[in-house]
Design a protein around this motif. Structure first.
Motif, short mmCIF file in Angstrom:
data_model
loop_
_atom_site.label_atom_id
_atom_site.label_comp_id
_atom_site.label_asym_id
_atom_site.label_seq_id
_atom_site.Cartn_x
_atom_site.Cartn_y
_atom_site.Cartn_z
N ASP A 9 -3.44 15.03 -3.40
CA ASP A 9 -3.62 15.38 -4.89
C ASP A 9 -2.26 14.96 -5.62
O ASP A 9 -2.16 14.66 -6.91
CB ASP A 9 -3.96 16.93 -4.88
N LEU A 10 -1.07 15.68 -5.10
CA LEU A 10 0.24 15.41 -5.64
C LEU A 10 0.27 13.86 -5.88
O LEU A 10 0.84 13.37 -6.99
CB LEU A 10 1.32 15.85 -4.56
N CYS A 11 0.14 12.85 -4.71
CA CYS A 11 0.27 11.72 -4.90
C CYS A 11 -0.45 10.85 -6.22
O CYS A 11 0.07 10.30 -7.19
CB CYS A 11 -0.10 11.06 -3.35
N ILE A 12 -1.78 11.53 -6.18
CA ILE A 12 -2.41 10.89 -7.31
C ILE A 12 -1.87 11.53 -8.73
O ILE A 12 -1.94 10.72 -9.68
CB ILE A 12 -4.01 11.56 -6.84
N GLY A 13 -1.35 12.60 -8.64
CA GLY A 13 -0.79 13.08 -10.01
C GLY A 13 0.40 12.36 -10.33
O GLY A 13 0.70 12.09 -11.57
N TRP A 14 1.38 11.97 -9.21
CA TRP A 14 2.47 11.14 -9.71
C TRP A 14 2.11 9.91 -10.13
O TRP A 14 2.51 9.44 -11.29
CB TRP A 14 3.44 10.80 -8.34
N PHE A 15 0.82 9.26 -9.98
CA PHE A 15 0.38 7.95 -10.30
C PHE A 15 -0.22 8.17 -11.73
O PHE A 15 0.15 7.62 -12.71
CB PHE A 15 -0.83 7.47 -9.80
N GLN A 16 -0.66 9.24 -12.02
CA GLN A 16 -1.31 9.64 -13.47
C GLN A 16 -0.38 9.82 -14.52
O GLN A 16 -0.24 9.52 -15.43
CB GLN A 16 -2.28 10.87 -13.35
N GLN A 17 0.93 10.53 -13.91
CA GLN A 17 2.00 10.82 -14.81
C GLN A 17 2.75 9.44 -15.29
O GLN A 17 3.27 9.47 -16.51
CB GLN A 17 3.23 11.43 -14.04
N THR A 18 2.61 8.46 -14.44
CA THR A 18 3.17 7.15 -14.99
C THR A 18 2.21 6.41 -15.76
O THR A 18 2.49 5.01 -15.74
CB THR A 18 3.82 6.60 -13.69
N VAL A 128 -7.56 5.01 -6.41
CA VAL A 128 -8.78 5.62 -5.76
C VAL A 128 -8.61 6.19 -4.66
O VAL A 128 -8.00 5.69 -3.84
CB VAL A 128 -9.88 4.43 -5.83
N ASN A 129 -9.08 7.51 -4.51
CA ASN A 129 -8.94 8.12 -3.42
C ASN A 129 -10.29 7.82 -2.60
O ASN A 129 -11.28 7.60 -2.90
CB ASN A 129 -8.52 9.32 -3.32
N GLN A 130 -10.29 7.84 -0.92
CA GLN A 130 -11.58 8.40 -0.16
C GLN A 130 -12.42 6.93 -0.64
O GLN A 130 -13.45 7.09 -0.89
CB GLN A 130 -12.19 9.27 -0.55
N PHE A 131 -11.70 5.92 -0.55
CA PHE A 131 -12.61 4.52 -0.94
C PHE A 131 -13.20 3.84 0.26
O PHE A 131 -12.23 3.29 1.29
CB PHE A 131 -11.45 3.52 -1.46
N THR A 132 -14.52 4.26 0.49
CA THR A 132 -15.27 3.74 1.73
C THR A 132 -15.35 2.32 1.96
O THR A 132 -15.86 1.69 1.03
CB THR A 132 -16.29 4.74 2.08
N GLN A 138 -17.20 1.03 12.66
CA GLN A 138 -17.70 2.13 11.57
C GLN A 138 -17.16 2.19 10.11
O GLN A 138 -16.20 1.36 9.71
CB GLN A 138 -17.26 3.36 12.28
N PRO A 139 -17.52 2.75 9.04
CA PRO A 139 -16.85 3.01 7.76
C PRO A 139 -15.48 3.52 8.01
O PRO A 139 -15.53 4.39 8.72
CB PRO A 139 -17.89 3.69 7.08
N ARG A 140 -14.61 3.02 7.14
CA ARG A 140 -13.32 3.20 7.04
C ARG A 140 -12.99 3.91 5.87
O ARG A 140 -13.35 3.40 4.56
CB ARG A 140 -12.55 2.42 7.57
N ARG A 141 -11.95 4.80 5.72
CA ARG A 141 -11.90 5.41 4.37
C ARG A 141 -10.23 5.65 4.20
O ARG A 141 -9.83 6.90 4.38
CB ARG A 141 -12.44 6.76 4.36
N PRO A 142 -9.53 4.79 3.79
CA PRO A 142 -8.21 4.85 3.37
C PRO A 142 -8.07 6.22 2.45
O PRO A 142 -8.69 6.21 1.62
CB PRO A 142 -7.78 3.56 2.90
N ASP A 143 -6.89 6.72 2.53
CA ASP A 143 -6.65 7.78 1.84
C ASP A 143 -6.44 7.51 0.10
O ASP A 143 -7.33 8.03 -0.71
CB ASP A 143 -5.40 8.62 2.27
N LEU A 144 -5.75 6.20 0.06
CA LEU A 144 -5.59 5.79 -1.35
C LEU A 144 -5.43 4.38 -1.41
O LEU A 144 -4.80 3.72 -0.64
CB LEU A 144 -4.29 6.48 -2.07
N VAL A 145 -6.25 3.87 -2.29
CA VAL A 145 -6.12 2.41 -2.59
C VAL A 145 -5.80 2.04 -3.95
O VAL A 145 -6.36 2.89 -4.68
CB VAL A 145 -7.50 1.58 -2.33
N VAL A 146 -4.82 1.26 -4.20
CA VAL A 146 -4.11 1.05 -5.61
C VAL A 146 -4.75 -0.19 -6.19
O VAL A 146 -4.34 -1.29 -5.33
CB VAL A 146 -2.76 1.09 -5.30
#
Length: 210
Positions: A9-18, A128-132, A138-146
């Motif tokens: 959540d913090l990481c996403i927030g840093w992206f949004q702040q910029t 994007v978070n939880q991008f399956t 099997q399905p894979r779901r990285p934490d964040l995809v930019v």
């Protein structure tokens, strides 16, 4: 102490702040109310890509922009590193397309720019978070995809700062698994990032731990 969800959540927030946009992966998944992919194998956000191409290349007709998008969607080299190198060249130099002249007198060629390096505001920036992604096992779901202009340019893998049994090298190993099982996600990759909230490392697609 942060847990992994708070770190994400913090990481996403840093992206949004910029100035980056944010989308929750399940909200744009193929089975959602507002899907941005037709199936879980797709890793490019095609509508966002076409909208960006139209914005950056106003002189080029829509049919030719579709040609450029198709070139990105159908990169077919068997080796991931070779695909990445081919797409990297397109990102830097553009995609050559052919289309009918407006006066109807034959055809002309032009280059479709995929990223506007001169005017950053022309590009679309999305995290994007939880991008399956459907994987070979099997399905894979990285934490964040930019994404830039609908193209996945970076993958960020996070580890729980509270868990003393894991560190950033567990995240690094997770990225190696993704490369093995969902290789198409890395066709346009420019950066891989691992972090546990205290330590972070960034590398290219082929960077080893050292």
């Amino acid at each position: 102490m942060l847990n992994e969800q708070q770190l994400e959540d913090l990481c996403i927030g840093w992206f949004q702040q910029t100035g980056w946009q944010f989308a929750h992966g399940p909200d744009i998944a193929p089975e959602s109310d507002r899907p941005e992919r037709s199936d879980f194998r797709q890793v490019i956000l095609r509508d966002r890509l076409l909208a960006a191409l139209a914005r950056m290349n106003p002189q080029i007709p829509a049919s030719a922009l579709e040609q450029a998008a198709h070139a990105l969607l159908t990169v077919s080299e068997p080796l991931m590193v070779v695909r990445n190198r081919a797409v990297h060249r397109l990102l830097l130099s553009g995609v050559n397309v052919s289309f009918a002249k407006t006066d109807g007198d034959g055809k002309t060629n032009d280059l479709v720019s995929l990223i506007d390096f001169s005017h950053p505001s022309n590009n679309e920036f999305l995290v994007v978070n939880q991008f399956t992604v459907a994987g070979s096992k099997q399905p894979r779901r990285p934490d964040l995809v930019v994404f830039v202009n609908g193209l996945p340019l970076a993958v960020i893998e996070l580890k729980n700062p509270e868990n003393e049994q894991t560190d950033i090298w567990d995240a690094f190993n997770q990225l190696q698994t993704y490369k093995d099982e969902i290789g198409d996600l890395f066709n346009s990759n420019a950066a891989l990032v691992v972090s546990d909230g205290w330590t972070a490392r960034v590398g290219s697609l082929t960077a080893n731990a050292e």
